[in-house]
Design a protein around this motif. Structure first.
Motif, PDB file in Angstrom:
ATOM      1  N   SER A  45      27.919  18.003  34.160  1.00 45.66           N
ATOM      2  CA  SER A  45      29.192  18.673  34.413  1.00 45.66           C
ATOM      3  C   SER A  45      30.118  17.723  35.166  1.00 45.66           C
ATOM      4  O   SER A  45      29.737  17.167  36.195  1.00 45.66           O
ATOM      5  CB  SER A  45      28.978  19.937  35.244  1.00 45.66           C
ATOM      6  OG  SER A  45      28.134  20.835  34.575  1.00 45.66           O
ATOM      7  N   THR A  47      33.058  18.845  36.245  1.00 45.83           N
ATOM      8  CA  THR A  47      33.691  19.691  37.246  1.00 45.83           C
ATOM      9  C   THR A  47      32.648  20.682  37.761  1.00 45.83           C
ATOM     10  O   THR A  47      31.743  21.081  37.035  1.00 45.83           O
ATOM     11  CB  THR A  47      34.894  20.458  36.669  1.00 45.83           C
ATOM     12  OG1 THR A  47      34.461  21.211  35.539  1.00 45.83           O
ATOM     13  CG2 THR A  47      36.004  19.508  36.248  1.00 45.83           C
ATOM     14  N   TYR A  48      32.791  21.061  39.022  1.00 50.16           N
ATOM     15  CA  TYR A  48      31.829  21.933  39.681  1.00 50.16           C
ATOM     16  C   TYR A  48      32.503  22.516  40.905  1.00 50.16           C
ATOM     17  O   TYR A  48      33.596  22.096  41.310  1.00 50.16           O
ATOM     18  CB  TYR A  48      30.557  21.163  40.070  1.00 50.16           C
ATOM     19  CG  TYR A  48      30.876  19.823  40.692  1.00 50.16           C
ATOM     20  CD1 TYR A  48      31.201  19.728  42.039  1.00 50.16           C
ATOM     21  CD2 TYR A  48      30.930  18.667  39.921  1.00 50.16           C
ATOM     22  CE1 TYR A  48      31.550  18.513  42.601  1.00 50.16           C
ATOM     23  CE2 TYR A  48      31.267  17.448  40.479  1.00 50.16           C
ATOM     24  CZ  TYR A  48      31.575  17.385  41.820  1.00 50.16           C
ATOM     25  OH  TYR A  48      31.930  16.189  42.372  1.00 50.16           O
ATOM     26  N   ASN A  49      31.858  23.477  41.532  1.00 53.33           N
ATOM     27  CA  ASN A  49      32.403  24.139  42.711  1.00 53.33           C
ATOM     28  C   ASN A  49      31.965  23.396  43.979  1.00 53.33           C
ATOM     29  O   ASN A  49      30.807  23.480  44.369  1.00 53.33           O
ATOM     30  CB  ASN A  49      31.915  25.588  42.749  1.00 53.33           C
ATOM     31  CG  ASN A  49      32.470  26.354  43.922  1.00 53.33           C
ATOM     32  OD1 ASN A  49      33.190  25.818  44.765  1.00 53.33           O
ATOM     33  ND2 ASN A  49      32.136  27.627  43.995  1.00 53.33           N
ATOM     34  N   PRO A  50      32.881  22.682  44.648  1.00 53.73           N
ATOM     35  CA  PRO A  50      32.506  21.949  45.859  1.00 53.73           C
ATOM     36  C   PRO A  50      32.321  22.855  47.074  1.00 53.73           C
ATOM     37  O   PRO A  50      31.897  22.396  48.129  1.00 53.73           O
ATOM     38  CB  PRO A  50      33.681  20.990  46.071  1.00 53.73           C
ATOM     39  CG  PRO A  50      34.837  21.689  45.451  1.00 53.73           C
ATOM     40  CD  PRO A  50      34.283  22.465  44.288  1.00 53.73           C
ATOM     41  N   ASN A  51      32.622  24.142  46.930  1.00 57.88           N
ATOM     42  CA  ASN A  51      32.518  25.075  48.055  1.00 57.88           C
ATOM     43  C   ASN A  51      31.187  25.802  48.117  1.00 57.88           C
ATOM     44  O   ASN A  51      30.985  26.642  48.990  1.00 57.88           O
ATOM     45  CB  ASN A  51      33.655  26.106  47.992  1.00 57.88           C
ATOM     46  CG  ASN A  51      35.008  25.439  48.065  1.00 57.88           C
ATOM     47  OD1 ASN A  51      35.223  24.535  48.864  1.00 57.88           O
ATOM     48  ND2 ASN A  51      35.908  25.850  47.203  1.00 57.88           N
ATOM     49  N   LEU A  52      30.264  25.492  47.206  1.00 63.38           N
ATOM     50  CA  LEU A  52      28.950  26.135  47.224  1.00 63.38           C
ATOM     51  C   LEU A  52      28.243  25.848  48.538  1.00 63.38           C
ATOM     52  O   LEU A  52      28.296  24.736  49.054  1.00 63.38           O
ATOM     53  CB  LEU A  52      28.084  25.628  46.083  1.00 63.38           C
ATOM     54  CG  LEU A  52      28.427  26.106  44.678  1.00 63.38           C
ATOM     55  CD1 LEU A  52      27.509  25.445  43.662  1.00 63.38           C
ATOM     56  CD2 LEU A  52      28.312  27.607  44.575  1.00 63.38           C
ATOM     57  N   GLN A  62      28.891  23.278  53.052  1.00 68.54           N
ATOM     58  CA  GLN A  62      29.403  23.234  51.680  1.00 68.54           C
ATOM     59  C   GLN A  62      28.944  21.942  51.017  1.00 68.54           C
ATOM     60  O   GLN A  62      28.918  20.884  51.644  1.00 68.54           O
ATOM     61  CB  GLN A  62      30.927  23.303  51.662  1.00 68.54           C
ATOM     62  CG  GLN A  62      31.469  24.638  52.091  1.00 68.54           C
ATOM     63  CD  GLN A  62      32.982  24.679  52.023  1.00 68.54           C
ATOM     64  OE1 GLN A  62      33.658  23.650  52.056  1.00 68.54           O
ATOM     65  NE2 GLN A  62      33.520  25.881  51.934  1.00 68.54           N
ATOM     66  N   LYS A 112      27.639  16.455  38.214  1.00 69.86           N
ATOM     67  CA  LYS A 112      26.492  17.327  38.474  1.00 69.86           C
ATOM     68  C   LYS A 112      25.572  17.223  37.265  1.00 69.86           C
ATOM     69  O   LYS A 112      26.012  17.356  36.124  1.00 69.86           O
ATOM     70  CB  LYS A 112      26.953  18.775  38.655  1.00 69.86           C
ATOM     71  CG  LYS A 112      25.832  19.750  38.893  1.00 69.86           C
ATOM     72  CD  LYS A 112      26.387  21.170  39.021  1.00 69.86           C
ATOM     73  CE  LYS A 112      25.277  22.169  39.160  1.00 69.86           C
ATOM     74  NZ  LYS A 112      25.806  23.545  39.130  1.00 69.86           N
TER      75      LYS A 112
END
Length: 181
Positions: A45, A47-52, A62, A112
């Motif tokens: 991936s 793009t991914y959620n950096p706020n996880l 995070q 990712k």
């Protein structure tokens, strides 16, 4: 994709010593598909959620905070998560594929990577760390040639995926032609 993967495995085009890369996350794959098809498949991936939060050792931190500290060629430890409504486990890790000095955003140049976990011969959260290192090194080798500066996502491009995306985009009608229809 599942049908094509099935054909590749059944016709032995996808051999045990080779891996197939899927553009995107494995968590969206068909839950009814035979998990053995994905033994030599990874998802990458851009793009991914950096706020996880809660995926690495410091549960409240995070992931984006950890990722900004990665140097070129470094990866995070593998963390394991489960498909929703399934007992399938996915191992995931982040890998910096571009040196920080060549990117604008601190999270640019990080991808990712996901792989189905096989718990019978696991060492690092569902994986042999030697296999993870080998996959990561292979991904680093695929980061060149890029579309440097021509696209906003260039730092996260891998050559083979970029070429496939370009071929598909080139097969579409041009924007001007489409607008004039």
């Amino acid at each position: 994709e599942i049908k094509m993967l099935t054909e590749m495995v059944e016709s032995r085009l996808l051999k045990p010593e080779k891996m197939l890369v899927i553009d995107g996350s494995l968590q969206f794959m068909n839950k009814k598909a035979d998990i053995r098809l994905f033994e030599n498949v990874i998802g990458i991936s851009k793009t991914y959620n950096p706020n996880l939060t809660g995926i690495l050792k410091r549960k409240k931190q995070q992931i984006g905070t950890v990722l900004t500290k990665l140097e070129f060629g470094e990866r995070t430890p593998v963390y394991e998560y489960q498909f929703s409504n399934s007992n399938r486990q996915i191992g995931a890790w982040y890998l910096r594929i571009r040196p920080k000095k060549f990117v604008k955003n601190p999270l640019d140049g990080i991808v990712k990577v996901e792989k189905i976990a096989y718990l019978d011969d696991d060492k690092e959260d569902g994986f042999d760390s030697g296999l993870i290192d080998n996959i990561s090194q292979s991904i680093l080798l695929e980061r060149n040639v890029t579309s440097y500066g021509k696209e906003t996502r260039w730092p996260n491009h891998l050559y083979a995926i970029h070429l496939t995306e370009r071929m598909l985009k080139d097969s579409f009608l041009s924007s001007e032609y489409f607008l004039n229809l």
